[in-house]
Design a protein around this motif. Structure first.
Motif, PDB file in Angstrom:
ATOM      1  N   ASN A   1     -37.003  89.335 -14.755  1.00 48.40           N
ATOM      2  CA  ASN A   1     -37.726  90.639 -14.273  1.00 48.40           C
ATOM      3  C   ASN A   1     -38.416  91.100 -15.684  1.00 48.40           C
ATOM      4  OD1 ASN A   1     -36.100  92.973 -15.931  1.00 48.40           O
ATOM      5  ND2 ASN A   1     -34.472  91.731 -14.840  1.00 48.40           N
ATOM      6  N   TYR A   2     -39.557  91.894 -15.568  1.00 51.22           N
ATOM      7  CA  TYR A   2     -40.050  92.224 -16.620  1.00 51.22           C
ATOM      8  C   TYR A   2     -40.415  93.884 -16.434  1.00 51.22           C
ATOM      9  CZ  TYR A   2     -44.633  91.896 -13.873  1.00 51.22           C
ATOM     10  OH  TYR A   2     -45.395  92.067 -12.816  1.00 51.22           O
ATOM     11  N   ASP A   3     -41.255  94.424 -17.545  1.00 54.99           N
ATOM     12  CA  ASP A   3     -41.445  95.853 -17.447  1.00 54.99           C
ATOM     13  C   ASP A   3     -42.777  95.977 -16.734  1.00 54.99           C
ATOM     14  OD1 ASP A   3     -42.159  98.201 -20.277  1.00 54.99           O
ATOM     15  OD2 ASP A   3     -42.030  98.387 -18.207  1.00 54.99           O
ATOM     16  N   GLY A   4     -42.603  96.425 -15.522  1.00 53.80           N
ATOM     17  CA  GLY A   4     -44.035  96.518 -14.903  1.00 53.80           C
ATOM     18  C   GLY A   4     -44.960  97.636 -15.473  1.00 53.80           C
ATOM     19  N   SER A   5     -44.099  98.581 -16.224  1.00 52.27           N
ATOM     20  CA  SER A   5     -44.749  99.718 -16.471  1.00 52.27           C
ATOM     21  C   SER A   5     -45.897  99.742 -17.715  1.00 52.27           C
ATOM     22  CB  SER A   5     -43.890 100.932 -16.754  1.00 52.27           C
ATOM     23  OG  SER A   5     -42.995 100.513 -18.018  1.00 52.27           O
ATOM     24  N   SER A   6     -45.380  98.435 -18.297  1.00 55.49           N
ATOM     25  CA  SER A   6     -46.492  97.937 -19.377  1.00 55.49           C
ATOM     26  C   SER A   6     -47.484  97.175 -19.032  1.00 55.49           C
ATOM     27  CB  SER A   6     -45.525  97.440 -20.425  1.00 55.49           C
ATOM     28  OG  SER A   6     -44.701  98.206 -20.999  1.00 55.49           O
ATOM     29  N   THR A   7     -47.745  96.721 -17.696  1.00 57.46           N
ATOM     30  CA  THR A   7     -48.795  95.856 -17.223  1.00 57.46           C
ATOM     31  C   THR A   7     -49.583  96.536 -16.149  1.00 57.46           C
ATOM     32  OG1 THR A   7     -47.448  94.660 -15.907  1.00 57.46           O
ATOM     33  CG2 THR A   7     -47.466  93.833 -17.899  1.00 57.46           C
ATOM     34  N   GLY A   8     -49.424  97.953 -15.758  1.00 54.94           N
ATOM     35  CA  GLY A   8     -49.825  98.427 -14.879  1.00 54.94           C
ATOM     36  C   GLY A   8     -49.442  98.098 -13.451  1.00 54.94           C
ATOM     37  N   GLN A   9     -48.174  97.641 -13.433  1.00 53.01           N
ATOM     38  CA  GLN A   9     -47.616  97.220 -12.153  1.00 53.01           C
ATOM     39  C   GLN A   9     -46.458  97.987 -11.483  1.00 53.01           C
ATOM     40  OE1 GLN A   9     -47.839  93.011 -13.640  1.00 53.01           O
ATOM     41  NE2 GLN A   9     -49.001  92.461 -11.762  1.00 53.01           N
ATOM     42  N   ALA A  10     -45.949  99.014 -12.340  1.00 51.48           N
ATOM     43  CA  ALA A  10     -44.910  99.765 -11.888  1.00 51.48           C
ATOM     44  C   ALA A  10     -44.923 101.271 -12.595  1.00 51.48           C
ATOM     45  CB  ALA A  10     -43.574  98.963 -12.011  1.00 51.48           C
ATOM     46  N   PRO A  11     -43.959 102.167 -11.931  1.00 55.19           N
ATOM     47  CA  PRO A  11     -43.949 103.554 -12.880  1.00 55.19           C
ATOM     48  C   PRO A  11     -42.932 103.261 -13.783  1.00 55.19           C
ATOM     49  CG  PRO A  11     -42.980 103.497 -10.683  1.00 55.19           C
ATOM     50  CD  PRO A  11     -43.604 102.447 -10.802  1.00 55.19           C
ATOM     51  N   GLY A  12     -42.731 103.971 -15.019  1.00 55.55           N
ATOM     52  CA  GLY A  12     -41.690 103.982 -15.896  1.00 55.55           C
ATOM     53  C   GLY A  12     -40.397 104.371 -15.564  1.00 55.55           C
ATOM     54  N   GLU A  13     -40.312 104.960 -14.551  1.00 51.62           N
ATOM     55  CA  GLU A  13     -38.812 105.348 -14.106  1.00 51.62           C
ATOM     56  C   GLU A  13     -38.239 104.399 -13.109  1.00 51.62           C
ATOM     57  OE1 GLU A  13     -41.426 107.440 -13.603  1.00 51.62           O
ATOM     58  OE2 GLU A  13     -41.745 107.785 -11.437  1.00 51.62           O
ATOM     59  N   ASP A  14     -39.127 103.393 -12.741  1.00 48.64           N
ATOM     60  CA  ASP A  14     -38.649 102.421 -11.886  1.00 48.64           C
ATOM     61  C   ASP A  14     -39.613 101.345 -12.058  1.00 48.64           C
ATOM     62  OD1 ASP A  14     -38.546 102.021  -8.070  1.00 48.64           O
ATOM     63  OD2 ASP A  14     -37.238 100.946  -9.723  1.00 48.64           O
ATOM     64  N   SER A  15     -39.117 100.724 -13.170  1.00 54.21           N
ATOM     65  CA  SER A  15     -40.082  99.864 -13.969  1.00 54.21           C
ATOM     66  C   SER A  15     -39.818  98.379 -13.799  1.00 54.21           C
ATOM     67  CB  SER A  15     -39.861  99.874 -15.464  1.00 54.21           C
ATOM     68  OG  SER A  15     -38.562  99.675 -15.946  1.00 54.21           O
ATOM     69  N   GLU A  16     -38.842  97.972 -13.135  1.00 51.36           N
ATOM     70  CA  GLU A  16     -38.473  96.503 -12.897  1.00 51.36           C
ATOM     71  C   GLU A  16     -39.012  95.785 -11.786  1.00 51.36           C
ATOM     72  OE1 GLU A  16     -33.887  96.818 -14.492  1.00 51.36           O
ATOM     73  OE2 GLU A  16     -34.301  95.442 -12.909  1.00 51.36           O
ATOM     74  N   VAL A  17     -39.983  94.794 -12.124  1.00 49.13           N
ATOM     75  CA  VAL A  17     -40.481  93.911 -11.439  1.00 49.13           C
ATOM     76  C   VAL A  17     -40.140  92.538 -11.309  1.00 49.13           C
ATOM     77  CG1 VAL A  17     -43.029  92.835 -10.675  1.00 49.13           C
ATOM     78  CG2 VAL A  17     -42.901  94.928 -11.739  1.00 49.13           C
ATOM     79  N   ILE A  18     -39.680  91.956 -10.408  1.00 54.04           N
ATOM     80  CA  ILE A  18     -38.979  90.493 -10.413  1.00 54.04           C
ATOM     81  C   ILE A  18     -39.789  89.419 -10.278  1.00 54.04           C
ATOM     82  CG2 ILE A  18     -36.997  89.446  -9.296  1.00 54.04           C
ATOM     83  CD1 ILE A  18     -36.392  92.350 -10.063  1.00 54.04           C
TER      84      ILE A  18
END
Lengths: 358, 355
Positions: free
Chosen positions: A54-71
């Protein structure tokens, strides 16, 4: 810096079984490539045996900071030309924790199309001609162009050699070998019409692997230009005016097109593409209207036309194919910044699955 | 300089049994790494078999000039990626001639905590995410940034590639392989949100070994940046303003947390941490108040919060752990300049030993 390269080039296979896997994915713009590495206990050659990550989607415009995990789901493995040994590059696509593809994940829908039985039966082949421009760092002006000015007009540069005609060949040649090493089906390279612009071709590859290989090749190119201190651009019209744009012509055939009588199948397919011209153009890359002007070996973006050996057409059929009555055709419309998952699957969908409404 | 590197890379194993051991210790600031090399008659793989040594503590602010000897006790051995062959790096801690740990020696106390039977029984695992910033030599401005100016805003750099997005990858990649060669449990690397900032992860490692490995990895990184002519910074907020800081997030689990029903143990542990928030923050690195602002994926330094997948919280629990009902959690508070001996042992102490 030979001590540094001694370390970068350490062959770890004498000291450990561990391998490094570089997981690669597409970021929030749909064109930015991201990657990070992890250590695995031993060599892996089957993507289904690789762990999800998984990665920090909030750092790539793909998820909000409070629910940031993208698989990340591993989909394709290539040998790592930078770390070599048993180290690997892994092309991944991105999902929510609930298992849904995130909006920028175009691979998922493409995989569905490519696993449709009617598409599978036709064994679609793709040969993609990826054009790109090299820019000088900090100024973002094409490589080899004088600062504040322009080189002589187009003419001498296409497939040329010489210090006044070819700029950046070391990048292109190392990319070629690196891709071959990696296991990508890179089939060729050439210097392009605009100075500082180049092209590589990947294919023929079947179904979804065409796009996996293009993304892997793009990543390797981004890494090589990084080493060279040169900026990579996939903009479809990097310099306005009498300078060629950059495309990603997509050559395509199905089993029936490659067999006897294939030429009429090709003509039917082209006709279907003609009926969906607007839909395809909308999916063929941002900014394509700056490139598809009807000049510089393009067809106007609002017009659909095809022709044998015609580089001013939307679709070109090669003379070989016409002569042998079977073969493939070239969709010249996609821009260099197109998403190959979208383009390859859309061509398959339109030509094999879609029925025109009478 | 091929003649010089021919000599540096000489493989001595054909001419002698002797090996070189680089003894490494932490200096008077608690963050400066020091080292010196000595010849040993043959290969050694057990730290207990290495001789104690000593150094001039008056030159590192750790002893007065008239009584300057500080004794080095070897604690952990790693293969030397620079000298290779049978040569080694030795992580040491520092004692007075009378056998007392000197004030800057945080390892001795950590070792006590980790050998407490209740802690040992729980087999505490640590995964530490060490962030750091690379600076241009002489200007101390981040690597890749224009002198006298700033790069484009954060967005493209996290896990990015390309000459306009990633600065210093050769250092990072050389460090990755060097650490694997050395025997450090380096589990991954990535480019960070601020350009010129990177991260490596060490773990999972058990107990005191986590601190030893982080210090060894930091030493190797200092040596590699030295070769590259780039300056290493572990400052937690190297550039003010809308630029991310640098942390050392500490992932943690115990045996009970990793087993079925572990999620309740995790929640209890997080509650204990919340009751000692001020004490932990005081020990989590100098200058952390410049970093823990509540912005840039941090929680405000005065507030303790936790949440699943929440990068704006003090403690984050991963979705996997929540789903499986067991696993680990991430303490996001430590700064990049934290002392891993202090942080790892304090987390163990608070969650396992305090009531």
């Amino acid at each position: 810096m030979s001590l540094l390269s001694d370390l970068i080039n350490l062959d770890l296979s004498d000291t450990t079984d561990k391998v490094i896997a570089e997981y690669i994915w597409i970021g929030g713009s749909g064109l930015d490539i991201r990657s990070k590495a992890r250590t695995l206990p031993g060599p892996v050659s089957d993507p289904s045996k690789l762990p999800k990550w998984n990665y920090d989607g909030s750092s790539t415009g793909q998820a909000p900071g409070e629910d940031s995990e993208v698989i990340l789901y591993p989909q394709a493995i290539f040998k790592d030309p930078f770390r070599r040994g048993n180290n690997i590059l892994v092309i991944c696509d991105a999902y929510t924790p609930a298992g849904e593809p995130i909006p920028t994940n175009k691979r998922c829908a493409a995989a569905k199309i490519f696993s449709h039985p009617d598409v599978v039966a036709e064994v679609p082949w793709y040969g993609i001609e990826q054009e790109y421009t090299l820019l000088q760092k900090d100024v973002n002006w094409p490589l080899g162009w004088p600062l504040g000015g322009f080189p002589g007009p187009q003419g001498p540069y296409y497939c040329s050699a010489g210090a006044d005609k070819a700029f950046g060949r070391d990048i292109v040649d190392s990319h070629y070998k690196a891709c071959l090493y990696a296991g990508i089906n890179i089939s060729g390279i050439n210097g392009e019409v605009m100075p500082g612009q180049w092209e590589f071709q990947v294919g023929p590859s079947v179904g979804i692997s065409a796009a996996d290989e293009i993304w892997a090749a793009r990543y390797i190119l981004e890494r090589i230009t990084e080493i060279a201190g040169v900026v990579l651009s996939f903009d479809p019209k990097p310099i306005p005016g009498d300078w060629n744009g950059a495309g990603a012509h997509t050559n395509y055939s199905t089993k029936t097109m490659r067999n006897e009588g294939g030429y009429s199948v090709i003509k039917k397919a082209i006709e279907k593409l003609g009926l969906r011209h607007k839909e395809h153009i909308a999916a063929y890359g941002e900014g394509n209207e700056r490139r598809l002007t009807g000049r510089h070996e393009t067809a106007n973006i609002n017009t659909f036309k095809w022709g044998v050996a015609n580089r001013g057409a939307s679709i070109r059929v090669g003379r070989d194919t016409e002569k042998e009555g079977k073969g493939y055709f070239e969709d010249r419309r996609p821009a260099s910044n197109m998403d190959p998952y979208v383009v390859t699957s859309m061509i398959a969908e339109t030509t094999l699955l879609w029925k025109p409404v009478s």
